[in-house]
Scaffold this active site. Structure first.
Site, PDB file in Angstrom:
ATOM      1  N   HIS A  38      45.791  -3.639 -24.076  1.00 20.10           N
ATOM      2  CA  HIS A  38      45.949  -2.921 -25.467  1.00 20.10           C
ATOM      3  C   HIS A  38      45.668  -4.185 -26.420  1.00 20.10           C
ATOM      4  CE1 HIS A  38      49.031  -0.220 -23.481  1.00 20.10           C
ATOM      5  NE2 HIS A  38      48.096   0.643 -23.973  1.00 20.10           N
ATOM      6  N   LYS A  89      60.102  14.040 -25.001  1.00 22.32           N
ATOM      7  CA  LYS A  89      59.435  13.433 -23.849  1.00 22.32           C
ATOM      8  C   LYS A  89      60.665  12.197 -24.161  1.00 22.32           C
ATOM      9  CE  LYS A  89      55.237  15.111 -23.086  1.00 22.32           C
ATOM     10  NZ  LYS A  89      53.862  14.799 -22.990  1.00 22.32           N
ATOM     11  N   ARG A 133      38.900   1.448 -19.910  1.00 23.78           N
ATOM     12  CA  ARG A 133      39.101   0.670 -18.725  1.00 23.78           C
ATOM     13  C   ARG A 133      38.155   1.227 -17.527  1.00 23.78           C
ATOM     14  NH1 ARG A 133      45.029   2.084 -17.172  1.00 23.78           N
ATOM     15  NH2 ARG A 133      44.278   4.038 -17.791  1.00 23.78           N
ATOM     16  N   SER A 140      49.964   0.967 -18.610  1.00 23.45           N
ATOM     17  CA  SER A 140      51.407   0.922 -18.950  1.00 23.45           C
ATOM     18  C   SER A 140      52.198   1.350 -17.715  1.00 23.45           C
ATOM     19  CB  SER A 140      51.657   1.683 -20.188  1.00 23.45           C
ATOM     20  OG  SER A 140      51.241   1.053 -21.350  1.00 23.45           O
TER      21      SER A 140
END
Length: 161
Positions: free
Chosen positions: A18, A42, A92, A130
């Site tokens: 990031h 969430k 990515r 992550s």
């Protein structure tokens, strides 16, 4: 005219991948907003307050970058609110591209005046995600090579508790 961009994500947690995108975007735009998005329904691994703190510490050296917390809203609405005419998206791999191209399609339907700019993650950082970092944390493996110091400190605090 000031060129403003918005880079969105959950950053749960922020990674060196990031930061690679943020740093490079900071050279391209006059101001880069980091849209820290979350959904109250969430449960994130790190609290939203903790994610914001880790992000702000990690980007401190970039004078033209700031963090905004966005709850239950669309990125196009936040972009309009801050006057951003560009979305920055990190890629990515080809799976990221497929996901991002679909997201761009819908963003264009909602806000055709906002362009999406794709930045490929540096090859040495492209495997970092992550979700993998959360897995390493869960199994108490070191995350130091993959995340900024602000995340390492938070993980160490968690280990002490």
């Amino acid at each position: 005219m000031t060129k403003k961009a918005l880079f969105t994500g959950s950053f749960d947690p922020v990674t060196n991948g990031h930061l690679d995108i943020i740093e490079r975007a900071s050279y391209l735009f006059d101001h880069v907003y980091i849209g820290l998005f979350y959904n109250l329904e969430k449960q994130g691994y790190f609290s939203i307050e903790c994610r914001k703190k880790m992000l702000e510490e990690a980007i401190r050296q970039f004078k033209n970058v700031s963090v905004l917390v966005a709850q239950d809203r669309l990125a196009v609405d936040l972009a309009r609110e801050v006057g951003a005419k560009y979305f920055v998206r990190g890629l990515r791999n080809s799976q990221d591209f497929d996901y991002e191209a679909n997201l761009e399609f819908f963003n264009k339907q909602l806000a055709d005046d906002i362009e999406t700019v794709y930045l490929s993650t540096s090859p040495s950082l492209s495997p970092i995600s992550s979700s993998r970092i959360r897995e390493l944390i869960h199994f108490k493996a070191s995350v130091k090579p993959f995340v900024p110091k602000s995340v390492v400190r938070e993980v160490e605090k968690m280990s002490e508790e």
